[in-house]
Design a protein around this motif. Structure first.
Motif, PDB file in Angstrom:
ATOM      1  N   ARG A   1     -44.581 -10.931  10.979  1.00 45.04           N
ATOM      2  CA  ARG A   1     -44.537 -12.481  10.588  1.00 45.04           C
ATOM      3  C   ARG A   1     -43.414 -13.219  11.394  1.00 45.04           C
ATOM      4  NH1 ARG A   1     -40.407 -13.957   6.858  1.00 45.04           N
ATOM      5  NH2 ARG A   1     -38.795 -12.093   6.365  1.00 45.04           N
ATOM      6  N   ALA A   2     -43.337 -12.753  12.636  1.00 48.74           N
ATOM      7  CA  ALA A   2     -42.090 -13.529  13.621  1.00 48.74           C
ATOM      8  C   ALA A   2     -42.844 -13.375  15.117  1.00 48.74           C
ATOM      9  CB  ALA A   2     -40.829 -13.143  13.562  1.00 48.74           C
ATOM     10  N   GLU A   3     -42.511 -14.402  15.820  1.00 47.55           N
ATOM     11  CA  GLU A   3     -42.773 -14.354  17.096  1.00 47.55           C
ATOM     12  C   GLU A   3     -41.866 -15.177  18.234  1.00 47.55           C
ATOM     13  OE1 GLU A   3     -46.791 -15.845  17.722  1.00 47.55           O
ATOM     14  OE2 GLU A   3     -46.062 -17.782  17.074  1.00 47.55           O
ATOM     15  N   ILE A   4     -41.692 -14.872  19.478  1.00 47.88           N
ATOM     16  CA  ILE A   4     -41.032 -15.558  20.486  1.00 47.88           C
ATOM     17  C   ILE A   4     -41.838 -16.554  21.026  1.00 47.88           C
ATOM     18  CG2 ILE A   4     -39.816 -15.546  22.586  1.00 47.88           C
ATOM     19  CD1 ILE A   4     -38.261 -14.372  20.391  1.00 47.88           C
ATOM     20  N   LEU A   5     -41.110 -17.978  21.046  1.00 44.94           N
ATOM     21  CA  LEU A   5     -42.094 -19.116  21.225  1.00 44.94           C
ATOM     22  C   LEU A   5     -41.246 -19.751  22.644  1.00 44.94           C
ATOM     23  CD1 LEU A   5     -44.458 -21.223  20.980  1.00 44.94           C
ATOM     24  CD2 LEU A   5     -42.568 -22.621  19.441  1.00 44.94           C
ATOM     25  N   SER A   6     -41.775 -20.167  23.616  1.00 49.13           N
ATOM     26  CA  SER A   6     -41.339 -20.833  24.782  1.00 49.13           C
ATOM     27  C   SER A   6     -39.983 -19.976  25.313  1.00 49.13           C
ATOM     28  CB  SER A   6     -40.889 -21.968  24.383  1.00 49.13           C
ATOM     29  OG  SER A   6     -41.872 -23.134  23.988  1.00 49.13           O
ATOM     30  N   ARG A   7     -40.487 -18.896  25.601  1.00 54.99           N
ATOM     31  CA  ARG A   7     -39.680 -17.764  26.289  1.00 54.99           C
ATOM     32  C   ARG A   7     -38.442 -17.203  25.226  1.00 54.99           C
ATOM     33  NH1 ARG A   7     -36.254 -19.326  31.683  1.00 54.99           N
ATOM     34  NH2 ARG A   7     -35.865 -17.010  32.412  1.00 54.99           N
ATOM     35  N   THR A   8     -37.545 -18.197  24.543  1.00 55.07           N
ATOM     36  CA  THR A   8     -36.258 -17.930  23.919  1.00 55.07           C
ATOM     37  C   THR A   8     -36.431 -18.299  22.339  1.00 55.07           C
ATOM     38  OG1 THR A   8     -35.370 -19.874  24.699  1.00 55.07           O
ATOM     39  CG2 THR A   8     -35.046 -17.819  25.960  1.00 55.07           C
ATOM     40  N   SER A   9     -37.024 -19.051  22.031  1.00 57.33           N
ATOM     41  CA  SER A   9     -37.035 -19.729  20.420  1.00 57.33           C
ATOM     42  C   SER A   9     -37.606 -18.578  19.782  1.00 57.33           C
ATOM     43  CB  SER A   9     -37.586 -20.981  20.516  1.00 57.33           C
ATOM     44  OG  SER A   9     -36.849 -21.943  21.179  1.00 57.33           O
ATOM     45  N   LEU A  10     -37.334 -18.692  18.484  1.00 56.16           N
ATOM     46  CA  LEU A  10     -38.022 -17.543  17.429  1.00 56.16           C
ATOM     47  C   LEU A  10     -38.656 -18.377  16.341  1.00 56.16           C
ATOM     48  CD1 LEU A  10     -37.974 -14.856  16.195  1.00 56.16           C
ATOM     49  CD2 LEU A  10     -35.892 -15.252  15.015  1.00 56.16           C
ATOM     50  N   VAL A  11     -39.921 -18.030  16.049  1.00 61.93           N
ATOM     51  CA  VAL A  11     -40.722 -18.640  14.922  1.00 61.93           C
ATOM     52  C   VAL A  11     -40.812 -17.682  13.868  1.00 61.93           C
ATOM     53  CG1 VAL A  11     -42.849 -19.588  14.426  1.00 61.93           C
ATOM     54  CG2 VAL A  11     -41.785 -20.091  16.486  1.00 61.93           C
ATOM     55  N   ILE A  12     -40.480 -17.891  12.600  1.00 65.72           N
ATOM     56  CA  ILE A  12     -40.653 -17.079  11.489  1.00 65.72           C
ATOM     57  C   ILE A  12     -41.882 -17.616  10.444  1.00 65.72           C
ATOM     58  CG2 ILE A  12     -39.465 -16.244   9.313  1.00 65.72           C
ATOM     59  CD1 ILE A  12     -36.713 -16.220  10.827  1.00 65.72           C
ATOM     60  N   LYS A  13     -42.683 -16.928  10.152  1.00 63.30           N
ATOM     61  CA  LYS A  13     -43.803 -17.289   9.364  1.00 63.30           C
ATOM     62  C   LYS A  13     -43.618 -16.849   8.038  1.00 63.30           C
ATOM     63  CE  LYS A  13     -46.879 -16.867  13.350  1.00 63.30           C
ATOM     64  NZ  LYS A  13     -47.883 -16.203  13.944  1.00 63.30           N
ATOM     65  N   ASN A  14     -44.179 -17.625   7.074  1.00 67.90           N
ATOM     66  CA  ASN A  14     -44.073 -17.205   5.459  1.00 67.90           C
ATOM     67  C   ASN A  14     -42.730 -16.769   5.279  1.00 67.90           C
ATOM     68  OD1 ASN A  14     -45.015 -16.752   3.016  1.00 67.90           O
ATOM     69  ND2 ASN A  14     -45.477 -14.338   3.600  1.00 67.90           N
ATOM     70  N   THR A  15     -41.553 -17.748   5.325  1.00 72.60           N
ATOM     71  CA  THR A  15     -40.331 -17.449   4.915  1.00 72.60           C
ATOM     72  C   THR A  15     -40.005 -17.230   3.529  1.00 72.60           C
ATOM     73  OG1 THR A  15     -39.964 -19.836   4.778  1.00 72.60           O
ATOM     74  CG2 THR A  15     -39.469 -18.806   6.813  1.00 72.60           C
ATOM     75  N   THR A  16     -39.008 -16.374   3.300  1.00 70.94           N
ATOM     76  CA  THR A  16     -38.647 -15.810   1.853  1.00 70.94           C
ATOM     77  C   THR A  16     -37.270 -16.337   1.844  1.00 70.94           C
ATOM     78  OG1 THR A  16     -37.914 -13.658   2.548  1.00 70.94           O
ATOM     79  CG2 THR A  16     -40.238 -14.075   2.037  1.00 70.94           C
ATOM     80  N   ARG A  17     -36.572 -16.304   0.437  1.00 73.04           N
ATOM     81  CA  ARG A  17     -35.277 -16.488   0.120  1.00 73.04           C
ATOM     82  C   ARG A  17     -34.534 -15.648   0.873  1.00 73.04           C
ATOM     83  NH1 ARG A  17     -36.096 -16.350  -6.045  1.00 73.04           N
ATOM     84  NH2 ARG A  17     -38.050 -17.339  -5.486  1.00 73.04           N
ATOM     85  N   MET A  18     -34.868 -14.438   0.962  1.00 78.88           N
ATOM     86  CA  MET A  18     -33.922 -13.188   1.830  1.00 78.88           C
ATOM     87  C   MET A  18     -33.836 -13.815   3.435  1.00 78.88           C
ATOM     88  SD  MET A  18     -33.047 -11.475  -0.546  1.00 78.88           S
ATOM     89  CE  MET A  18     -32.140 -10.383   0.575  1.00 78.88           C
ATOM     90  N   ASP A  19     -34.570 -14.676   3.675  1.00 78.10           N
ATOM     91  CA  ASP A  19     -34.555 -15.021   5.121  1.00 78.10           C
ATOM     92  C   ASP A  19     -33.273 -15.915   5.428  1.00 78.10           C
ATOM     93  OD1 ASP A  19     -36.699 -13.725   6.112  1.00 78.10           O
ATOM     94  OD2 ASP A  19     -38.118 -15.067   5.793  1.00 78.10           O
ATOM     95  N   THR A  20     -32.653 -16.616   4.549  1.00 80.31           N
ATOM     96  CA  THR A  20     -31.407 -17.681   4.561  1.00 80.31           C
ATOM     97  C   THR A  20     -30.489 -16.749   5.161  1.00 80.31           C
ATOM     98  OG1 THR A  20     -32.279 -19.004   2.697  1.00 80.31           O
ATOM     99  CG2 THR A  20     -29.953 -18.834   3.155  1.00 80.31           C
ATOM    100  N   ALA A  21     -29.975 -16.965   6.248  1.00 83.24           N
ATOM    101  CA  ALA A  21     -29.138 -16.399   6.937  1.00 83.24           C
ATOM    102  C   ALA A  21     -28.321 -17.141   8.339  1.00 83.24           C
ATOM    103  CB  ALA A  21     -29.332 -15.009   7.251  1.00 83.24           C
ATOM    104  N   THR A  22     -27.499 -16.401   9.213  1.00 86.43           N
ATOM    105  CA  THR A  22     -27.181 -17.025  10.165  1.00 86.43           C
ATOM    106  C   THR A  22     -28.147 -16.063  11.408  1.00 86.43           C
ATOM    107  OG1 THR A  22     -25.019 -17.839   9.627  1.00 86.43           O
ATOM    108  CG2 THR A  22     -25.216 -17.340  12.137  1.00 86.43           C
ATOM    109  N   TYR A  23     -28.710 -16.890  12.235  1.00 85.71           N
ATOM    110  CA  TYR A  23     -29.326 -16.158  13.358  1.00 85.71           C
ATOM    111  C   TYR A  23     -28.811 -16.389  14.849  1.00 85.71           C
ATOM    112  CZ  TYR A  23     -33.096 -15.258   9.864  1.00 85.71           C
ATOM    113  OH  TYR A  23     -33.462 -14.845   8.621  1.00 85.71           O
ATOM    114  N   ARG A  24     -28.449 -15.385  15.566  1.00 86.23           N
ATOM    115  CA  ARG A  24     -27.836 -15.599  16.759  1.00 86.23           C
ATOM    116  C   ARG A  24     -28.814 -15.203  17.818  1.00 86.23           C
ATOM    117  NH1 ARG A  24     -22.721 -11.934  17.016  1.00 86.23           N
ATOM    118  NH2 ARG A  24     -22.099 -13.599  15.579  1.00 86.23           N
ATOM    119  N   CYS A  25     -28.994 -16.128  18.872  1.00 85.96           N
ATOM    120  CA  CYS A  25     -29.544 -16.116  20.140  1.00 85.96           C
ATOM    121  C   CYS A  25     -28.643 -15.707  21.212  1.00 85.96           C
ATOM    122  CB  CYS A  25     -30.369 -17.364  20.258  1.00 85.96           C
ATOM    123  SG  CYS A  25     -31.223 -17.168  21.780  1.00 85.96           S
TER     124      CYS A  25
END
Length: 300
Positions: free
Chosen positions: A81-105
């Motif tokens: 349910r996720a993929e890399i977009l434009s080389r570095t960005s991250l796309v998460i599909k069908n998000t859930t409440r457990m996805d609430t967090a800090t993401y580090r690139c």
């Protein structure tokens, strides 16, 4: 004589040359999305001379760090349910409440002077409230305290609560609304508790509660609360009747004792006496028979 690398690095700014270093930026470092929707975590390489830098994404939640994208592959449940977009960005599909967090690139660029850079993205997944659980007393006597409760624990951010009587909103301050000027209540929007300190007949009605947050709202069904008058005369009359009944029962028992209805049966009948043993008869018990037998003896 060739200049050493450290000396060259010091001379580059003087010669008008800019030191090349990998540098990241983002179009939104605090994205907000509702549950089950898609979201893009923006990570943009602003500058680099490395043709193929290494990209990694990590998730930090409750003090624990886990990989989202590593070794050019999605990790864990993000693989579906996720993929890399434009080389570095991250796309998460069908998000859930457990996805609430800090993401580090994190980007590693070996050919740059500054070889590593990172940027943090704080993702918030909002969750709509569920139908709150409401508690309303069915009947309360005039002048007594009545507590009404409303709560739900699924929504994120946490819900705030508002109460309605006969479909009209109750103001947090009873005195600010002329319709409820005679009411004496306090309403806590954070806990959902509505307390009437001394109910009166005008507080009778159908009560409902709505839980609200940034993602939406939910409402519980209306419940009736009746405020009734205490029948003081009836209560006093009932007590007098009970007292009268107890007095009559006591008098009846006393009369019965005086007339001898509860006298001991020994006073009216003869006591049982053990029959005397006839002369010349001895009772002997044997171990084998387990019973008594008599033996005659003659006195000469």
């Amino acid at each position: 004589m060739a200049l050493r690398r450290p000396a060259l690095l010091l001379l580059l700014p003087l010669l008008g040359c800019r030191l090349l270093a990998v540098e990241l930026t983002s179009s939104n470092t605090k994205p907000v999305v509702q549950e089950f929707q898609s979201v893009e975590l923006s990570c943009i390489i602003k500058s680099t001379v490395t043709p193929d830098p290494r990209i990694e994404w990590k998730k930090i939640r409750d003090g624990e760090t886990s990989y989202v994208f590593f070794d050019n592959k999605m990790q864990g449940d993000f693989a579906t349910r996720a993929e890399i977009l434009s080389r570095t960005s991250l796309v998460i599909k069908n998000t859930t409440r457990m996805d609430t967090a800090t993401y580090r690139c994190e980007v590693a660029a070996p050919s740059d002077t500054k070889t590593i850079d990172e940027i943090n993205i704080q993702l918030t997944v909002q969750v709509k409230p569920v139908t709150p659980r409401c508690t309303v007393p069915k009947a309360v006597p005039v002048g007594k305290t009545a507590s009404l409760h409303c709560h739900e624990n699924e929504g994120y951010p946490k819900s705030t609560y508002s109460w309605y009587r006969n479909s009209e909103p109750l103001s947090p301050d009873a005195k600010s609304n002329a319709k409820f000027h005679n009411s004496s209540y306090s309403l806590n929007p954070t806990t959902g508790t509505l307390v009437f300190h001394a109910v009166h007949k005008g507080d009778t009605g159908r009560y409902s509660c709505i839980a609200t947050n940034d993602a939406g709202f939910a409402k519980c069904e209306e419940q009736e609360m009746e405020v009734y008058d205490l029948n003081i005369g009836g209560i006093i009359g009932g007590v007098l009747v009970v007292v009268a009944v107890l007095v009559l029962i006591t008098l009846g028992i006393c009369c019965a004792y005086r007339r001898g209805y509860f006298a001991n049966s020994k006073e009216n009948g003869e006591s049982y006496k053990t029959p005397a043993k006839p002369d010349g008869v001895n009772y002997i018990r044997t171990d084998d028979e387990g019973d008594f037998r008599h033996k005659s003896s003659f006195v000469i």
